[in-house]
Design an enzyme around this catalytic site. Structure first.
Site, PDB file in Angstrom:
ATOM      1  N   GLN A  13       0.832  -1.218   0.000  1.00  7.03           N
ATOM      2  CA  GLN A  13       0.000   0.000   0.000  1.00  7.03           C
ATOM      3  C   GLN A  13       0.863   1.264   0.000  1.00  7.03           C
ATOM      4  OE1 GLN A  13      -3.733   0.153   2.370  1.00  7.03           O
ATOM      5  NE2 GLN A  13      -2.660  -1.297   3.662  1.00  7.03           N
ATOM      6  N   ALA A  62       7.512  -5.062   4.607  1.00  6.96           N
ATOM      7  CA  ALA A  62       7.337  -5.627   5.949  1.00  6.96           C
ATOM      8  C   ALA A  62       6.519  -6.902   5.862  1.00  6.96           C
ATOM      9  CB  ALA A  62       6.630  -4.627   6.865  1.00  6.96           C
ATOM     10  N   ASP A 104       2.210   1.313  15.238  1.00  4.81           N
ATOM     11  CA  ASP A 104       1.611   1.492  16.565  1.00  4.81           C
ATOM     12  C   ASP A 104       1.656   0.193  17.378  1.00  4.81           C
ATOM     13  OD1 ASP A 104      -0.269   0.839  14.333  1.00  4.81           O
ATOM     14  OD2 ASP A 104      -1.564   0.312  16.013  1.00  4.81           O
ATOM     15  N   TYR A 127       4.190  -9.796  15.590  1.00  2.00           N
ATOM     16  CA  TYR A 127       4.376  -8.736  14.585  1.00  2.00           C
ATOM     17  C   TYR A 127       4.951  -7.480  15.235  1.00  2.00           C
ATOM     18  CZ  TYR A 127       3.006  -4.798  11.592  1.00  2.00           C
ATOM     19  OH  TYR A 127       3.005  -3.635  10.859  1.00  2.00           O
ATOM     20  N   LYS A 131       8.630  -5.807  14.680  1.00  2.00           N
ATOM     21  CA  LYS A 131       8.787  -4.433  14.190  1.00  2.00           C
ATOM     22  C   LYS A 131       9.611  -3.609  15.189  1.00  2.00           C
ATOM     23  CE  LYS A 131       7.070  -2.569  11.075  1.00  2.00           C
ATOM     24  NZ  LYS A 131       7.592  -2.307   9.697  1.00  2.00           N
TER      25      LYS A 131
HETATM   26  N1  LIG Z   1      -1.093  -1.899   7.006  1.00  4.19           N
HETATM   27  C1  LIG Z   1      -1.218  -1.315   8.201  1.00  4.19           C
HETATM   28  O1  LIG Z   1      -2.313  -1.163   8.747  1.00  4.19           O
HETATM   29  C2  LIG Z   1       0.019  -0.801   8.914  1.00  4.19           C
HETATM   30  C3  LIG Z   1      -0.131  -0.237  10.193  1.00  4.19           C
HETATM   31  C4  LIG Z   1       1.009   0.249  10.837  1.00  4.19           C
HETATM   32  C5  LIG Z   1       2.225   0.171  10.219  1.00  4.19           C
HETATM   33  N2  LIG Z   1       2.345  -0.397   8.994  1.00  4.19           N
HETATM   34  C6  LIG Z   1       3.674  -0.469   8.385  1.00  4.19           C
HETATM   35  O2  LIG Z   1       3.653   0.271   7.179  1.00  4.19           O
HETATM   36  C7  LIG Z   1       4.580  -0.295   6.251  1.00  4.19           C
HETATM   37  C8  LIG Z   1       3.892  -0.516   4.920  1.00  4.19           C
HETATM   38  O3  LIG Z   1       2.745  -1.325   5.129  1.00  4.19           O
HETATM   39  P1  LIG Z   1       1.746  -1.674   3.934  1.00  4.19           P
HETATM   40  O4  LIG Z   1       0.368  -1.588   4.476  1.00  4.19           O
HETATM   41  O5  LIG Z   1       2.121  -0.911   2.720  1.00  4.19           O
HETATM   42  O6  LIG Z   1       2.119  -3.213   3.747  1.00  4.19           O
HETATM   43  P2  LIG Z   1       1.628  -4.247   2.645  1.00  4.19           P
HETATM   44  O7  LIG Z   1       0.612  -3.609   1.744  1.00  4.19           O
HETATM   45  O8  LIG Z   1       1.283  -5.502   3.367  1.00  4.19           O
HETATM   46  O9  LIG Z   1       2.960  -4.473   1.788  1.00  4.19           O
HETATM   47  C9  LIG Z   1       4.058  -5.147   2.307  1.00  4.19           C
HETATM   48  C10 LIG Z   1       5.158  -5.113   1.276  1.00  4.19           C
HETATM   49  O10 LIG Z   1       6.297  -5.824   1.800  1.00  4.19           O
HETATM   50  C11 LIG Z   1       6.722  -6.747   0.800  1.00  4.19           C
HETATM   51  N3  LIG Z   1       7.354  -7.919   1.380  1.00  4.19           N
HETATM   52  C12 LIG Z   1       6.907  -8.711   2.387  1.00  4.19           C
HETATM   53  N4  LIG Z   1       7.777  -9.728   2.582  1.00  4.19           N
HETATM   54  C13 LIG Z   1       8.791  -9.573   1.679  1.00  4.19           C
HETATM   55  C14 LIG Z   1       9.963 -10.275   1.376  1.00  4.19           C
HETATM   56  N5  LIG Z   1      10.317 -11.386   2.042  1.00  4.19           N
HETATM   57  N6  LIG Z   1      10.763  -9.819   0.388  1.00  4.19           N
HETATM   58  C15 LIG Z   1      10.435  -8.706  -0.311  1.00  4.19           C
HETATM   59  N7  LIG Z   1       9.316  -7.990  -0.079  1.00  4.19           N
HETATM   60  C16 LIG Z   1       8.516  -8.416   0.911  1.00  4.19           C
HETATM   61  C17 LIG Z   1       5.456  -7.123   0.060  1.00  4.19           C
HETATM   62  O11 LIG Z   1       5.799  -7.699  -1.182  1.00  4.19           O
HETATM   63  P3  LIG Z   1       4.845  -8.782  -1.933  1.00  4.19           P
HETATM   64  O12 LIG Z   1       3.832  -7.976  -2.683  1.00  4.19           O
HETATM   65  O13 LIG Z   1       5.787  -9.518  -2.806  1.00  4.19           O
HETATM   66  O14 LIG Z   1       4.228  -9.643  -0.858  1.00  4.19           O
HETATM   67  C18 LIG Z   1       4.793  -5.769  -0.058  1.00  4.19           C
HETATM   68  O15 LIG Z   1       5.355  -5.024  -1.113  1.00  4.19           O
HETATM   69  C19 LIG Z   1       5.127  -1.553   6.927  1.00  4.19           C
HETATM   70  O16 LIG Z   1       6.346  -1.240   7.542  1.00  4.19           O
HETATM   71  C20 LIG Z   1       4.094  -1.874   7.996  1.00  4.19           C
HETATM   72  O17 LIG Z   1       4.685  -2.572   9.088  1.00  4.19           O
HETATM   73  C21 LIG Z   1       1.270  -0.872   8.320  1.00  4.19           C
END
Ligand SMILES: NC(=O)c1ccc[n+]([C@@H]2O[C@H](COP(=O)([O-])OP(=O)(O)OC[C@H]3O[C@@H](n4cnc5c(N)ncnc54)[C@H](OP(=O)(O)O)[C@@H]3O)[C@@H](O)[C@H]2O)c1
Length: 294
Positions: A13, A62, A104, A127, A131
């Site tokens: 995202q 992540a 968070d 998780y 993190k």
């Molecule tokens: N989503 C939430 O509600 C939330 C809340 C708080 C913080 N965050 C943080 O915000 C950041 C971005 O989150 P997001 O929502 O954009 O996450 P997301 O949509 O789940 O995307 C995760 C990304 O990480 C990649 N990834 C996972 N494992 C991998 C691996 N082994 N090698 C290479 N790439 C890998 C995925 O690639 P693939 O497409 O290949 O799987 C995808 O591009 C993260 O640090 C997350 O911890 C998210």
């Protein structure tokens, strides 16, 4: 300015939103797919970091499957803690800044008011713990870094709560949604714009601010309140929407416990970077509108 910026998690995202922004001429984002950069593999990360002269790294990748992490903890720790450790080590060696996204979920959610950047961390699941491991690895690496904790990320891309509600709302007349967890929904596009501002400051100015920051859209709501807001927007077009009932978390057991309070104080990012998050309601409205156009 000529600058090659490495973006991890480019299919997620936040990574997708970063690439959708306009960047100044000369700033080139490179977002390798998992096949080219495997964040669970140290050698793969080192090779990518050494593959060219990067100007900056933005780590949006992540392991975000919060429930699955409870039983797949080694992979979660590899991607969420070891990968940031390797990125930070390489960033330090190359004397380039690292911008990292955290969560968070490093907090236990027991505080009754919103979390400040310096509040005590105490994750309640794998998780969040992994993190936190990533945060600590970066903070102790000696690399120039900015860590941005965010929460409840939503967007028109990938998997998230807004998309789930809209999908379920198509054929359900009644939905039960948790009403006792509170947080700040965050538009991935708004977070990406904040990360971009931070990145550009660091590309311009070696002494730009570093350290820990929080970014989320302004205000807070429960998951139930967020669901109601989504369906209120949908209903303005005359579409029929489900009745949304608030339930306690105890009625919706999941493998990983979630913090009851995910609210984040964002004052520091405003003070140091001039970033002013807009209200979450406007962010949700934009996402629903974008999804309707698809
Ligand atoms: N989503 C939430 O509600 C939330 C809340 C708080 C913080 N965050 C943080 O915000 C950041 C971005 O989150 P997001 O929502 O954009 O996450 P997301 O949509 O789940 O995307 C995760 C990304 O990480 C990649 N990834 C996972 N494992 C991998 C691996 N082994 N090698 C290479 N790439 C890998 C995925 O690639 P693939 O497409 O290949 O799987 C995808 O591009 C993260 O640090 C997350 O911890 C998210």
């Amino acid at each position: 300015m000529m600058a090659d910026v490495l973006v991890t998690g480019g299919t997620g995202q936040v990574g997708t939103s970063l690439q959708a922004l306009n960047w100044p001429e000369g700033v080139r984002l490179y977002a390798p797919l998992r096949q080219e950069l495997d964040l669970s593999n140290v050698a793969s990360i080192e090779a990518m970091m050494k593959s060219r002269e990067w100007a900056l790294v933005i780590n949006c990748g992540a392991y975000t499957a919060v429930d699955k992490a409870e039983t797949d903890s080694i992979t979660a720790w590899q991607v969420n803690a070891i990968a940031p450790c390797v990125l930070a080590q390489q960033a330090k060696a190359q004397d380039i800044p690292l911008i990292h996204v955290s969560t968070d979920y490093v907090f236990d959610g027991a505080k009754t008011t919103a979390y400040e950047v310096d509040d005590a961390v105490a994750p309640i699941g794998v998780y969040g713990a992994s993190k936190l491991g990533g945060e600590l690895a970066i903070r102790t690496s000696g690399a120039r870094h900015v860590i941005v904790r965010t929460a409840w990320v939503i967007s028109q891309y990938g998997h998230n709560f807004v998309k789930t509600m809209l999908r379920l709302g198509v054929d359900r007349t009644h939905l039960k949604v948790v009403g006792d967890q509170y947080g700040c929904p965050t538009h991935a596009g708004d977070l990406a714009a904040a990360l971009q501002m931070i990145a550009l400051r660091h590309l311009d100015f070696e002494a730009a601010p570093t350290g820990m920051y929080h970014f989320a859209n302004a205000g807070s709501v429960s998951w139930h309140g967020l669901a109601k807001e989504i369906f209120d927007i949908v209903a303005t077009n005359g579409a029929s929407v489900p009745v949304v009932e608030a339930i306690p978390s105890s009625d919706y057991p999941t493998p990983a416990k979630r913090p009851e309070n995910s609210r984040l104080v964002t004052d520091k990012i405003t003070k140091d970077f001039g970033i002013h998050p807009r209200d979450w309601q406007g962010a949700v409205a934009d996402i629903v509108a974008a999804l309707r156009q698809n």
